[in-house]
Design an enzyme around this catalytic site. Structure first.
Site, short mmCIF file in Angstrom:
data_model
loop_
_atom_site.label_atom_id
_atom_site.label_comp_id
_atom_site.label_asym_id
_atom_site.label_seq_id
_atom_site.Cartn_x
_atom_site.Cartn_y
_atom_site.Cartn_z
N ASP A 178 0.86 -1.29 -0.13
CA ASP A 178 0.05 0.06 0.18
C ASP A 178 0.84 1.10 0.10
O ASP A 178 1.95 1.29 0.64
CB ASP A 178 -0.79 -0.03 1.08
CG ASP A 178 -2.08 1.03 1.32
OD1 ASP A 178 -3.09 0.42 0.85
OD2 ASP A 178 -1.83 2.22 0.99
N ILE A 179 0.50 2.20 -0.66
CA ILE A 179 1.34 3.48 -0.78
C ILE A 179 1.36 4.19 0.40
O ILE A 179 2.11 5.19 0.51
CB ILE A 179 0.92 4.24 -2.04
CG1 ILE A 179 1.88 5.22 -2.81
CG2 ILE A 179 -0.54 4.97 -1.75
CD1 ILE A 179 1.55 6.02 -3.84
N HIS A 200 -10.22 -5.26 -3.46
CA HIS A 200 -8.71 -5.23 -2.91
C HIS A 200 -8.73 -5.73 -1.37
O HIS A 200 -9.76 -5.21 -0.87
CB HIS A 200 -7.93 -4.15 -3.30
CG HIS A 200 -8.59 -2.96 -2.58
ND1 HIS A 200 -9.46 -2.12 -3.34
CD2 HIS A 200 -8.54 -2.24 -1.19
CE1 HIS A 200 -10.12 -1.03 -2.73
NE2 HIS A 200 -9.32 -1.31 -1.38
N GLY A 256 -15.34 3.06 3.75
CA GLY A 256 -14.01 3.70 3.37
C GLY A 256 -13.35 3.04 2.19
O GLY A 256 -12.00 3.33 1.95
P1 5GP Z 1 -9.80 1.64 0.00
O1 5GP Z 1 -9.64 2.76 1.09
O2 5GP Z 1 -10.39 1.72 -1.24
O3 5GP Z 1 -10.09 0.26 1.02
O4 5GP Z 1 -8.04 1.28 0.00
C1 5GP Z 1 -7.44 1.80 -1.05
C2 5GP Z 1 -5.88 1.71 -0.72
O5 5GP Z 1 -5.24 1.96 -1.89
C3 5GP Z 1 -5.54 2.71 0.43
O6 5GP Z 1 -5.26 2.15 1.48
C4 5GP Z 1 -4.31 3.57 -0.69
O7 5GP Z 1 -3.17 4.02 0.43
C5 5GP Z 1 -3.79 2.70 -1.54
N1 5GP Z 1 -3.70 3.28 -2.76
C6 5GP Z 1 -4.30 4.23 -3.48
N2 5GP Z 1 -3.46 4.80 -4.59
C7 5GP Z 1 -2.42 3.70 -4.41
C8 5GP Z 1 -1.56 3.74 -5.51
O8 5GP Z 1 -1.20 4.45 -6.54
N3 5GP Z 1 -0.45 2.78 -5.36
C9 5GP Z 1 -0.55 1.72 -4.31
N4 5GP Z 1 0.35 0.91 -3.89
N5 5GP Z 1 -1.54 2.14 -3.24
C10 5GP Z 1 -2.66 2.96 -3.46
#
Ligand code: 5GP
Ligand code: ZN
Length: 113
Positions: A31-32, A99, A92
């Site tokens: 995760d970034i 994912h 969230g």
């Molecule tokens: P969500 O909030 O949709 O459950 O999780 C999305 C996740 O993707 C977040 O934890 C966010 O930090 C991660 N994320 C968003 N953009 C990128 C990216 O460009 N690269 C990576 N490796 N992770 C990302």
């Protein structure tokens, strides 16, 4: 594949990622914005919007995703870990390509915020 989906772009190699595992069907990358010492995402390469969109035909794929995530967590040194799938904005979800978050390497509180 979905043209404007961030994670489809990572699958296609258009956006770089720190990849931990890849095969024909799955991709795992860090995760970034890590929320724990170990924090990576496991995705199917197939574009699925989120948990609510998983179809019967995807059952084996999602089962493999779970098993692979646990295997990678162990390799990353996290025997104890939190698994999170966010479904929908209120929960969230910010990226609408399913994912599985795996977070480990620190104590976790419950319930989540
Ligand atoms: P969500 O909030 O949709 O459950 O999780 C999305 C996740 O993707 C977040 O934890 C966010 O930090 C991660 N994320 C968003 N953009 C990128 C990216 O460009 N690269 C990576 N490796 N992770 C990302
Ligand atoms: Zn996608």
């Amino acid at each position: 594949m979905s043209d404007n989906c961030l994670f489809c772009k990572i699958v296609r190699g258009e956006i770089p990622a720190d990849i931990l595992y890849e095969d024909d069907d799955l991709l795992a990358f860090r995760d970034i914005s890590p929320q724990a010492p170990v924090h990576f995402l496991v995705i199917p390469k197939k574009h699925v919007h989120g948990p609510s969109s998983v179809e019967a035909a995807d059952e084996q794929l999602i089962g493999r995703l779970m098993r692979k995530g646990a295997e990678i967590a162990k390799k990353e040194g996290a025997d104890h870990f939190r698994v999170v799938f966010n479904n929908g904005e209120q929960a969230g979800q910010t990226v609408f390509h399913i994912h599985m978050h795996i977070l480990g390497g620190r104590d976790m509180s419950w319930p989540p915020g």
